[in-house]
Motif scaffolding. Sequence first.
Motif, PDB file in Angstrom:
ATOM      1  N   THR A 122     -13.542 -57.367  75.342  1.00  0.00           N
ATOM      2  CA  THR A 122     -13.472 -57.111  74.211  1.00  0.00           C
ATOM      3  C   THR A 122     -12.159 -56.811  73.574  1.00  0.00           C
ATOM      4  O   THR A 122     -11.434 -56.099  74.275  1.00  0.00           O
ATOM      5  CB  THR A 122     -14.247 -55.652  73.869  1.00  0.00           C
ATOM      6  N   VAL A 123     -11.606 -57.357  72.504  1.00  0.00           N
ATOM      7  CA  VAL A 123     -10.135 -57.154  72.025  1.00  0.00           C
ATOM      8  C   VAL A 123     -10.133 -55.537  71.959  1.00  0.00           C
ATOM      9  O   VAL A 123     -10.821 -54.654  71.424  1.00  0.00           O
ATOM     10  CB  VAL A 123     -10.106 -57.644  70.710  1.00  0.00           C
ATOM     11  N   GLY A 124      -8.764 -55.315  72.494  1.00  0.00           N
ATOM     12  CA  GLY A 124      -8.558 -53.749  72.248  1.00  0.00           C
ATOM     13  C   GLY A 124      -9.156 -52.957  73.403  1.00  0.00           C
ATOM     14  O   GLY A 124      -8.839 -51.707  73.535  1.00  0.00           O
ATOM     15  N   SER A 125      -9.692 -53.427  74.268  1.00  0.00           N
ATOM     16  CA  SER A 125     -10.379 -52.626  75.513  1.00  0.00           C
ATOM     17  C   SER A 125      -9.120 -52.609  76.413  1.00  0.00           C
ATOM     18  O   SER A 125      -8.163 -53.512  76.388  1.00  0.00           O
ATOM     19  CB  SER A 125     -11.628 -53.358  75.923  1.00  0.00           C
ATOM     20  N   SER A 126      -9.312 -52.066  77.595  1.00  0.00           N
ATOM     21  CA  SER A 126      -8.416 -52.098  78.889  1.00  0.00           C
ATOM     22  C   SER A 126      -9.179 -52.331  80.039  1.00  0.00           C
ATOM     23  O   SER A 126     -10.452 -51.834  80.094  1.00  0.00           O
ATOM     24  CB  SER A 126      -7.769 -50.570  79.032  1.00  0.00           C
ATOM     25  N   VAL A 127      -8.751 -53.462  80.527  1.00  0.00           N
ATOM     26  CA  VAL A 127      -9.519 -53.932  81.843  1.00  0.00           C
ATOM     27  C   VAL A 127      -8.474 -53.719  83.241  1.00  0.00           C
ATOM     28  O   VAL A 127      -7.279 -53.855  83.010  1.00  0.00           O
ATOM     29  CB  VAL A 127      -9.751 -55.249  81.925  1.00  0.00           C
ATOM     30  N   SER A 128      -9.264 -53.439  84.094  1.00  0.00           N
ATOM     31  CA  SER A 128      -8.420 -53.431  85.600  1.00  0.00           C
ATOM     32  C   SER A 128      -9.352 -54.309  86.611  1.00  0.00           C
ATOM     33  O   SER A 128     -10.515 -54.460  86.669  1.00  0.00           O
ATOM     34  CB  SER A 128      -8.925 -51.731  85.979  1.00  0.00           C
ATOM     35  N   ILE A 129      -8.585 -55.030  87.059  1.00  0.00           N
ATOM     36  CA  ILE A 129      -9.228 -56.377  87.958  1.00  0.00           C
ATOM     37  C   ILE A 129      -8.394 -56.225  89.287  1.00  0.00           C
ATOM     38  O   ILE A 129      -7.189 -56.181  89.543  1.00  0.00           O
ATOM     39  CB  ILE A 129      -8.864 -57.628  87.346  1.00  0.00           C
ATOM     40  N   ILE A 225     -14.062 -54.382  68.216  1.00  0.00           N
ATOM     41  CA  ILE A 225     -12.746 -54.074  69.022  1.00  0.00           C
ATOM     42  C   ILE A 225     -12.530 -52.771  69.298  1.00  0.00           C
ATOM     43  O   ILE A 225     -12.972 -51.784  68.588  1.00  0.00           O
ATOM     44  CB  ILE A 225     -11.585 -54.662  68.129  1.00  0.00           C
ATOM     45  N   GLY A 226     -11.699 -52.295  70.023  1.00  0.00           N
ATOM     46  CA  GLY A 226     -11.302 -51.096  70.449  1.00  0.00           C
ATOM     47  C   GLY A 226     -11.583 -50.698  71.886  1.00  0.00           C
ATOM     48  O   GLY A 226     -11.922 -51.529  72.628  1.00  0.00           O
ATOM     49  N   PRO A 227     -10.913 -49.698  72.311  1.00  0.00           N
ATOM     50  CA  PRO A 227     -10.637 -48.295  71.498  1.00  0.00           C
ATOM     51  C   PRO A 227      -9.194 -48.630  70.944  1.00  0.00           C
ATOM     52  O   PRO A 227      -8.802 -47.841  69.882  1.00  0.00           O
ATOM     53  CB  PRO A 227     -10.696 -47.202  72.446  1.00  0.00           C
ATOM     54  N   THR A 250      -9.648 -45.696  60.134  1.00  0.00           N
ATOM     55  CA  THR A 250     -10.719 -44.949  60.788  1.00  0.00           C
ATOM     56  C   THR A 250     -11.782 -45.778  61.197  1.00  0.00           C
ATOM     57  O   THR A 250     -11.966 -46.831  60.290  1.00  0.00           O
ATOM     58  CB  THR A 250     -11.123 -43.777  60.062  1.00  0.00           C
ATOM     59  N   SER A 251     -12.658 -45.469  61.858  1.00  0.00           N
ATOM     60  CA  SER A 251     -14.022 -46.144  62.282  1.00  0.00           C
ATOM     61  C   SER A 251     -15.136 -45.348  62.645  1.00  0.00           C
ATOM     62  O   SER A 251     -14.690 -44.302  63.378  1.00  0.00           O
ATOM     63  CB  SER A 251     -13.466 -47.396  63.191  1.00  0.00           C
ATOM     64  N   ASP A 252     -16.147 -45.514  62.448  1.00  0.00           N
ATOM     65  CA  ASP A 252     -17.259 -44.993  62.851  1.00  0.00           C
ATOM     66  C   ASP A 252     -18.159 -45.771  63.595  1.00  0.00           C
ATOM     67  O   ASP A 252     -18.877 -45.565  64.625  1.00  0.00           O
ATOM     68  CB  ASP A 252     -18.078 -44.150  61.737  1.00  0.00           C
ATOM     69  N   SER A 253     -17.709 -47.107  63.661  1.00  0.00           N
ATOM     70  CA  SER A 253     -18.441 -48.010  64.522  1.00  0.00           C
ATOM     71  C   SER A 253     -17.340 -48.903  64.677  1.00  0.00           C
ATOM     72  O   SER A 253     -16.209 -49.057  64.308  1.00  0.00           O
ATOM     73  CB  SER A 253     -19.533 -48.904  63.878  1.00  0.00           C
ATOM     74  N   LEU A 254     -17.263 -49.651  66.207  1.00  0.00           N
ATOM     75  CA  LEU A 254     -16.109 -50.495  66.193  1.00  0.00           C
ATOM     76  C   LEU A 254     -16.156 -51.965  65.657  1.00  0.00           C
ATOM     77  O   LEU A 254     -15.309 -52.531  65.725  1.00  0.00           O
ATOM     78  CB  LEU A 254     -16.195 -50.698  67.993  1.00  0.00           C
TER      79      LEU A 254
END
Length: 308
Positions: A122-129, A225-227, A250-254
Amino acid sequence: MEVWFFSFVLVFGISFASAENQDLVDTCSLSNDETEGFIEVYIGECVTFQCTPDENDTVQWELNGTEISNDTHYNINATSGTLTIQEVRSNDTGNYTCDLESTFLYVKIPNITIIGQYTNLTVGSSVSINCTTVPSIPGSEVQWDPPSTNSDSNELIIDPVMLSHNNNTFTCEVSSDLLAMSLTESITISVLDTSVSFVTVQSLSSYVIGDNVSIVCTISLTNAIGPDVSSLVVNWFKDDEPITTDDIITSDSLLTFNSTLTLTQVSPTDAGVYTCNASINGSNIFPSIKTLIVTQTYYWDIMQQCSV
Ligand SMILES: *[C@@H]1O[C@H](CO)[C@@H](O)[C@H](O)[C@H]1NC(C)=O
Ligand SMILES: *[C@@H]1O[C@H](CO)[C@@H](O)[C@H](O)[C@H]1NC(C)=O
Ligand SMILES: *[C@@H]1O[C@H](CO)[C@@H](O)[C@H](O)[C@H]1NC(C)=O
Ligand SMILES: *[C@@H]1O[C@H](CO)[C@@H](O)[C@H](O)[C@H]1NC(C)=O
Ligand SMILES: *[C@@H]1O[C@H](CO)[C@@H](O)[C@H](O)[C@H]1NC(C)=O
Ligand SMILES: *[C@@H]1O[C@H](CO)[C@@H](O)[C@H](O)[C@H]1NC(C)=O
Ligand SMILES: *[C@@H]1O[C@H](CO)[C@@H](O)[C@H](O)[C@H]1NC(C)=O
Ligand SMILES: *[C@@H]1O[C@H](CO)[C@@H](O)[C@H](O)[C@H]1NC(C)=O
Ligand SMILES: *[C@@H]1O[C@H](CO)[C@@H](O)[C@H](O)[C@H]1NC(C)=O
Ligand SMILES: *[C@@H]1O[C@H](CO)[C@@H](O)[C@H](O)[C@H]1NC(C)=O
Ligand SMILES: *[C@@H]1O[C@H](CO)[C@@H](O)[C@H](O)[C@H]1NC(C)=O
Ligand SMILES: *[C@@H]1O[C@H](CO)[C@@H](O)[C@H](O)[C@H]1NC(C)=O
């Protein structure tokens, strides 16, 4: 007639190269796991072969028919009749013979294991591989190419994920003195495509002079997208000229975001046509319909109209 006894000894588990591990026979304690003159060990493990000669003979070890000499890698103890390899290397595979007896040693090399999600990100997420081998290779060095910003080189961190990461390839390389060739494994990142599907501007129908006016631009996306929402770029215009705002998204859903333009204590000079547009990373800019603020004697009227 000479009688030779030949046996083999192996320690499971990994021995780490360190100064206090020089007493080779002691760290490679006994267990008979040889089957039919064949033994498999993982790279880095310790192996002891034993060959007990008659009292008047000296032990001669050979690997694939070539004499092995006592050195830092092959430790030959003439008293106990042992050949100890403290940390087995990839090129130690072969047929070990002591006079009439032989054992084939096969050195297993673990495959690289990649842990973590790297598809459909997901765009805006953070991943660890993470890149690892099981078992790990003593003294091995793990590197990602392109390199990870993280200090732990096993771990590749992408934060935040952007659309531009789609189809990027990252290669993990595990190198060690015990390996003739480095191990490599490549992964290709895939990022869920997302774009702006709709932009609307909402406001009240009229405002009194001196009112604080909020115009809300609502942006809908095709995929969440997000966070981290820094990929979402929103621009405001008054009469087609860019205006700067200190708007907060602001966002209440992504999937849906609001950008709010605030005009404090409106005066006749604020009259005009307001628009906002939005994009992911500045491409495929999606414009809103136009919002016209007109001035009347004591009121601001806000009307929405579609215009070309
Ligand atoms: C070993 O050598 C000694 C003297 O050289 C001899 O007396 C003895 O019999 C030999 N042992 C064997 C098993 O050949
Ligand atoms: C092999 O070398 C080690 C030291 O590296 C030594 O302790 C040992 O006695 C040597 N063995 C033989 C048979 O020369
Ligand atoms: C060689 O083996 C003998 C008998 O097991 C042991 O006493 C001796 O310490 C060993 N030597 C080395 C250098 O490991
Ligand atoms: C010994 O022979 C085996 C196969 O017969 C081969 O795989 C291995 O690489 C050889 N090892 C050396 C050190 O020559
Ligand atoms: C290992 O070497 C011995 C003696 O040369 C031979 O008899 C045996 O067949 C060889 N084993 C393998 C697996 O090559
Ligand atoms: C490594 O992967 C290959 C192919 O997937 C497989 O054949 C082999 O057994 C694996 N090796 C280990 C040590 O798991
Ligand atoms: C990767 O390793 C780090 C620590 O070494 C850990 O915090 C992280 O959760 C691991 N990531 C995955 C996907 O296992
Ligand atoms: C990615 O998502 C699509 C649709 O959401 C799905 O069909 C596909 O199997 C997913 N791929 C992976 C590797 O998860
Ligand atoms: C990513 O790779 C796939 C398959 O190789 C290809 O169909 C797609 O167009 C590529 N996407 C981008 C953005 O390059
Ligand atoms: C085995 O590899 C080591 C380095 O990993 C090298 O020093 C050694 O010469 C190699 N031995 C053979 C028989 O190729
Ligand atoms: C408008 O905002 C200003 C400062 O943000 C505030 O001082 C003022 O009271 C507000 N006026 C109204 C009508 O809410
Ligand atoms: C976005 O704006 C709409 C319309 O003004 C409102 O209903 C919604 O609650 C707002 N959402 C957020 C998160 O501000």
